[in-house]
Design a protein around this motif. Structure first.
Motif, PDB file in Angstrom:
ATOM      1  N   ASP A 282      45.527  28.168  35.323  1.00  0.00           N
ATOM      2  CA  ASP A 282      44.822  29.441  35.539  1.00  0.00           C
ATOM      3  C   ASP A 282      45.537  30.639  34.945  1.00  0.00           C
ATOM      4  OD1 ASP A 282      43.082  27.918  36.955  1.00  0.00           O
ATOM      5  OD2 ASP A 282      43.374  28.915  38.885  1.00  0.00           O
ATOM      6  N   LEU A 286      43.834  32.940  32.188  1.00  0.00           N
ATOM      7  CA  LEU A 286      43.258  34.230  32.581  1.00  0.00           C
ATOM      8  C   LEU A 286      44.005  35.400  31.945  1.00  0.00           C
ATOM      9  CD1 LEU A 286      42.480  33.490  36.323  1.00  0.00           C
ATOM     10  CD2 LEU A 286      40.835  33.872  34.480  1.00  0.00           C
ATOM     11  N   LEU A 290      41.178  37.736  30.142  1.00  0.00           N
ATOM     12  CA  LEU A 290      40.894  39.097  30.609  1.00  0.00           C
ATOM     13  C   LEU A 290      41.130  40.152  29.541  1.00  0.00           C
ATOM     14  CD1 LEU A 290      42.345  38.823  34.225  1.00  0.00           C
ATOM     15  CD2 LEU A 290      39.937  38.915  33.550  1.00  0.00           C
ATOM     16  N   VAL A 297      34.127  36.842  33.065  1.00  0.00           N
ATOM     17  CA  VAL A 297      35.256  35.964  33.370  1.00  0.00           C
ATOM     18  C   VAL A 297      35.260  35.750  34.884  1.00  0.00           C
ATOM     19  CG1 VAL A 297      37.737  35.580  33.260  1.00  0.00           C
ATOM     20  CG2 VAL A 297      36.612  36.920  31.468  1.00  0.00           C
ATOM     21  N   ALA A 299      36.663  33.082  38.201  1.00  0.00           N
ATOM     22  CA  ALA A 299      37.639  32.053  38.557  1.00  0.00           C
ATOM     23  C   ALA A 299      37.384  31.561  39.975  1.00  0.00           C
ATOM     24  CB  ALA A 299      39.060  32.581  38.426  1.00  0.00           C
ATOM     25  N   LEU A 326      37.919  40.507  36.466  1.00  0.00           N
ATOM     26  CA  LEU A 326      37.890  39.148  36.984  1.00  0.00           C
ATOM     27  C   LEU A 326      36.923  39.032  38.161  1.00  0.00           C
ATOM     28  CD1 LEU A 326      38.976  36.269  37.055  1.00  0.00           C
ATOM     29  CD2 LEU A 326      40.869  37.100  38.492  1.00  0.00           C
ATOM     30  N   SER A 328      36.263  37.020  41.078  1.00  0.00           N
ATOM     31  CA  SER A 328      36.934  36.013  41.884  1.00  0.00           C
ATOM     32  C   SER A 328      36.995  36.491  43.335  1.00  0.00           C
ATOM     33  CB  SER A 328      38.346  35.766  41.342  1.00  0.00           C
ATOM     34  OG  SER A 328      39.062  34.875  42.158  1.00  0.00           O
TER      35      SER A 328
END
Length: 385
Positions: A282, A286, A290, A297, A299, A326, A328
């Motif tokens: 990860d 990432l 990013l 994007v 996760a 991100l 997430s």
């Protein structure tokens, strides 16, 4: 028109005469966006749609009339309060539709045939058509391709400067993968009147790259394919990244995720879904993702995993601004449990991000049902631009 390019290209190859009705402008709540098309050939065969059923019958008749007359026509359809069964959009919107005959003797047939062939083969190309202006110019077409040095094909009425101006506008929209309207002022039109031009872009399908060959990835691949993405699955573990496990994927790559992302091509329509759920994969992935000009994007992971991952990303130099990109934990809050439900949650967030949706239930909401999509460039219809 380019949304039904494969079928229309076959009609051209078979020598059929047909008329194509294209949505060129919408207002309010309309079911289809500019570029959506319905075509009718000389035998009465119809393909495509311009309204999801509301005005198809009337547009079918207009196509038949255009085939007979050989003249382009611009028609507006809207909701009728006086007669609920009158021709109109019961959803309350307004659409303008350009009907263009594509007969053997049509001036626009050669350039439209080239545009359809390009779109059908997956080539990036854009076709510009005059939708409003002098009657003798309505329906005239010009085609540009992705090669900036290539000359345009066709013309808009014998004015080289106008053709150059419109070709430049069309190439800019093609670069962004957009379909939309261009206004040329009276002075710039070189025909004594202002012109309105529809530019339709056809670009290759956008990419979805799924990192992590897990069960959730298998479900997401299916949904991504359904939405028109060209889907790649990437995982460093060859025992998991197999065609047998991901039969719906367009491509399967066995490689460390960040190494693959470094060398593969992405653009402003690409979505990256990180399902690896392992810091050694990860973080380097990432850190790179990013900083790339991609559309999305996301996760996977719990809220605790998300917080720990963010700290690791800060430690390797990812800024707070970059972290705001991100998504997430990944996906919308649907209460998803199964891989299929989770894939739906992720896909819903991707669509909302692309179209500018809020992600809230439409029941009781005061947000528009159809957004203008201006937050993200739109691609070819059916490919999710």
């Amino acid at each position: 028109m380019l949304d039904i390019a494969e079928e229309l290209n076959r009609w051209v190859e078979q020598g059929r005469d047909f008329a194509v009705a294209t949505v060129v402008a919408v207002g309010g709540s309309a079911p289809r966006q500019p570029g959506a098309a319905l075509a009718v050939d000389s035998d009465g065969t119809a393909i495509g749609s311009v309204s999801g059923g509301c005005v198809e019958g009337a547009v079918y008749d207009l196509c038949q009339q255009a085939l007979e007359d050989g003249e382009s026509v611009l028609e507006r359809f809207g909701y009728s309060d006086e007669d609920a069964f009158a021709v109109g959009l019961t959803c309350g919107g307004i659409i303008d539709i350009l009907v263009t005959p594509v007969r053997a003797d049509s001036t626009a047939r050669p350039v439209l045939a080239s545009a359809l062939a390009a779109a059908a083969s997956g080539e990036a190309a854009a076709v510009a058509r005059i939708t409003a202006g002098p009657a003798e110019l309505v329906g005239r077409a010009l085609l540009v391709r992705s090669d900036a040095d290539a000359a345009h094909e066709g013309g808009l009425g014998g004015h080289p400067e106008l053709d150059r101006t419109v070709a430049g506008e069309a190439r800019a929209m093609l670069d962004a993968g957009r379909t939309g309207m261009v206004e040329i002022g009276e002075d710039g039109s070189r025909c004594g009147q202002p012109l309105t031009i529809l530019v339709e872009s056809s670009v290759p399908p956008p990419r979805m790259i799924v990192f992590g060959a897990i069960d959730f990835a298998s479900a997401l691949v299916k949904v991504g394919t359904f939405l028109g993405y060209r889907v790649t699955v990437c995982d460093a573990r060859p025992v998991f990244a197999t065609a047998a496990r991901f039969p719906d994927a367009d491509e399967i790559v066995v490689e460390w995720p960040h190494k693959y992302l470094e060398r593969t091509e992405v653009d402003g329509r690409t979505v990256l879904c990180v399902l690896t759920h392992d810091a050694k994969f990860d973080v380097p992935l990432l850190e790179l993702a990013l900083r790339l000009p991609v559309a999305y994007v996301g996760a996977m992971g719990s809220r605790r995993t998300h917080l720990e991952r963010n700290e690791r990303l800060r430690e390797v130099g990812v800024s707070e601004l970059e972290l705001t990109r991100l998504r997430s934990p990944i996906g919308l809050d649907l209460g998803a449990r199964t891989p299929e439900e989770t894939a739906l949650s992720i896909a819903a967030e991707i669509v909302a991000n692309r179209r500018g949706g809020s992600g809230v239930s439409l029941t009781g909401a005061h947000t528009p049902i159809h957004h203008d999509g201006s937050r993200r460039p739109a691609g070819r219809i059916g490919s999710v631009a």
